[in-house]
Enzyme design. Sequence first.
Site, mmCIF file in Angstrom:
data_model
loop_
_atom_site.group_PDB
_atom_site.id
_atom_site.type_symbol
_atom_site.label_atom_id
_atom_site.label_comp_id
_atom_site.label_asym_id
_atom_site.label_seq_id
_atom_site.Cartn_x
_atom_site.Cartn_y
_atom_site.Cartn_z
ATOM 1 N N ASP A 37 -9.157 -5.510 -4.618
ATOM 2 C CA ASP A 37 -8.656 -4.458 -3.734
ATOM 3 C C ASP A 37 -9.643 -3.291 -3.763
ATOM 4 O O ASP A 37 -9.857 -2.677 -4.810
ATOM 5 C CB ASP A 37 -7.272 -4.022 -4.233
ATOM 6 C CG ASP A 37 -6.586 -3.053 -3.288
ATOM 7 O OD1 ASP A 37 -7.290 -2.264 -2.622
ATOM 8 O OD2 ASP A 37 -5.339 -3.069 -3.234
ATOM 9 N N SER A 91 0.845 -1.189 0.000
ATOM 10 C CA SER A 91 0.000 0.000 0.000
ATOM 11 C C SER A 91 0.886 1.246 0.000
ATOM 12 O O SER A 91 1.699 1.407 -0.905
ATOM 13 C CB SER A 91 -0.956 -0.053 1.193
ATOM 14 O OG SER A 91 -1.951 0.918 1.064
ATOM 15 N N ASP A 126 -14.286 -16.800 -16.038
ATOM 16 C CA ASP A 126 -13.031 -17.558 -15.937
ATOM 17 C C ASP A 126 -13.259 -19.080 -15.949
ATOM 18 O O ASP A 126 -12.317 -19.855 -15.812
ATOM 19 C CB ASP A 126 -12.246 -17.140 -14.680
ATOM 20 C CG ASP A 126 -13.041 -17.334 -13.391
ATOM 21 O OD1 ASP A 126 -14.055 -18.058 -13.409
ATOM 22 O OD2 ASP A 126 -12.648 -16.767 -12.359
ATOM 23 N N ASP A 142 -16.965 -19.488 -8.426
ATOM 24 C CA ASP A 142 -16.407 -19.688 -7.088
ATOM 25 C C ASP A 142 -16.396 -18.379 -6.292
ATOM 26 O O ASP A 142 -15.733 -18.267 -5.257
ATOM 27 C CB ASP A 142 -14.975 -20.237 -7.192
ATOM 28 C CG ASP A 142 -14.073 -19.334 -8.023
ATOM 29 O OD1 ASP A 142 -14.575 -18.316 -8.563
ATOM 30 O OD2 ASP A 142 -12.875 -19.624 -8.132
ATOM 31 N N HIS A 182 -7.138 -5.718 -0.129
ATOM 32 C CA HIS A 182 -6.011 -4.795 -0.070
ATOM 33 C C HIS A 182 -4.868 -5.395 0.766
ATOM 34 O O HIS A 182 -4.992 -5.478 1.987
ATOM 35 C CB HIS A 182 -6.501 -3.473 0.518
ATOM 36 C CG HIS A 182 -5.462 -2.402 0.479
ATOM 37 N ND1 HIS A 182 -4.856 -2.006 -0.686
ATOM 38 C CD2 HIS A 182 -4.911 -1.660 1.459
ATOM 39 C CE1 HIS A 182 -3.981 -1.058 -0.414
ATOM 40 N NE2 HIS A 182 -3.994 -0.831 0.877
#
Length: 517
Positions: free
Chosen positions: A405, A191, A266, A270, A443
Amino acid sequence: MEFSGFNIKFLSKLLTVPLLSSWSYHENSEQRAKCLSLKSTLTLENTTILDVSYASAGSTVKPHGSCVPKAFVNAPLCRVQFSTKTTATSSIRAEAWLPDEWYGRFLGVGNGGLGGCISYRDLDYGSALHFATVGSNNGHDGDTGRPFLGNPEVLNDFAFRSIHVEAVIGKQIVEAYYGKPHEKAYYLGCSTGGRQGTQSALKFPTDWDGIIAGAPATDFNHLLHWSGMVGAAVGAPNPSSSPAFIPPELWKLVAGEILNQCDSIDGVRDGIITEPDACDFRPEALLCTGADGEKCLSRSQVEALRKIYSPLYENGELIYPRFDPGAENIHPGGVLMSGKFPAYTRDWVKYAILNDTEFDFSNYGPEHGRLAEDVNPGGIATFDGDLSAFRDRGGKFLTYHGRADDLIASGNSKRMYDLVSRTLAMPSLDAFYRLFLVPGMEHCTQGPGAWAFGQRGGTDGARNESSHNLLLALVDWVEGGVAPDTITGTAEDGATRVHCRYPMRSVWDGNAFGCQA
Ligand SMILES: *[C@@H]1O[C@H](CO)[C@@H](O)[C@H](O)[C@H]1NC(C)=O
Ligand SMILES: *[C@@H]1O[C@H](CO)[C@@H](O)[C@H](O)[C@H]1NC(C)=O
Ligand SMILES: *[C@@H]1O[C@H](CO)[C@@H](O)[C@H](O)[C@H]1NC(C)=O
């Protein structure tokens, strides 16, 4: 596995001592005496030694400041607390954790947010892996912007200087204690810590041999401006009078609809969107028709979603990539879209840019973003692709970004990679810079994905092997020339997933995810 011998050497170095530590290193009176003697023998430039103490394995120590209530110590070590004057009006407060069992490696750790908080978790993590580890308070205490007001040198510490001082003074402490200099220097941060690592590679390319810069807050002024505009899109700071405000229950609806539209792209349903950039979310699917009771959105709310899930352009310039679809699922309406004006942007604008503690954020807009870009205190932007000096001195750079994030859009890490690639005229940066994209990670840590890979302290599920641990992978790269092709993360339920380096893609083969060019 031609390098397996090499890996085993490192593993044994890294693993045997922790396993024995429970009985053999609890207390070592010789080390203790050597440690305590530092108090009277250490003399360092611009630096006051505040305290020196010996901490035994499994103990806790009292942290500096009030960021955390207590700090855990796994490895027996010598703790040196010091303060270094950076100018007549600024200083940093820092600590060196010097493990009894040292393998010649130095580690600097970074900060988070607008902090201010020494990362005790990372001091513990590094020292437990036998790095002499140093962390600082980034030039001020606490996680707010208030100390910046009227203190340009405190801003300079935050923008570029504290990690450099940590490197310079930290290395001197290490040499004084162990009687020989470190062999290799590493940096670990996420970060703001990721931005600090990037800034170090740009400005002080010889400080670190290897850098881990997670979810980096690069292009800092634009990042904070974008955060403010995301907040403003849903009516911050006056949510109750805004037709665009989306309350938390409706964020759950939005998150469900995003998964509905994009989770199976994808190949696996899930709850994890592998490539948010492939998700062309259509919020209009949630428009109220009159027959749907409360589980629908008004036109103003849908318009707000259109803004949030589109890249931010102002005057034709890309300011910042879009909020990642899937990231709202973590804390519905969480940090940026809660209706409160995002706190880091608020503090940055008040205390570092406008220097106006009374500023009314109802009036926040593009002009404030432009002003921040012009003021750019201390060169904090950290959005420069010229890493040639770091590359040419043999430096290795590892970065990663969670694709869920909700504070820093992961598209910005692709953007940074591409900027470095263009600036250095290198189609692939593999030789010295690798970016791992981590689906389903929030994050820096947490989330439904396989997010534990030793990227920082507290990622306990991560195995102590370089295939599963980014810090050990960096050591292998710097010291053995073996770069990580993938990194395997571990999820909370113990499931693992291989993470791919950009621009490779994570592809489902019917059985498992693998990486494809
Ligand atoms: C010590 O402070 C002086 C004056 O502020 C500065 O020029 C010098 O670089 C500092 N030394 C270190 C090691 O930070
Ligand atoms: C990895 O090593 C660290 C430091 O020695 C130790 O605290 C941790 O328990 C180890 N983790 C595993 C999964 O073995
Ligand atoms: C606010 O203060 C900082 C230094 O602390 C300075 O760089 C900036 O220009 C000031 N802002 C304005 C609008 O004067």
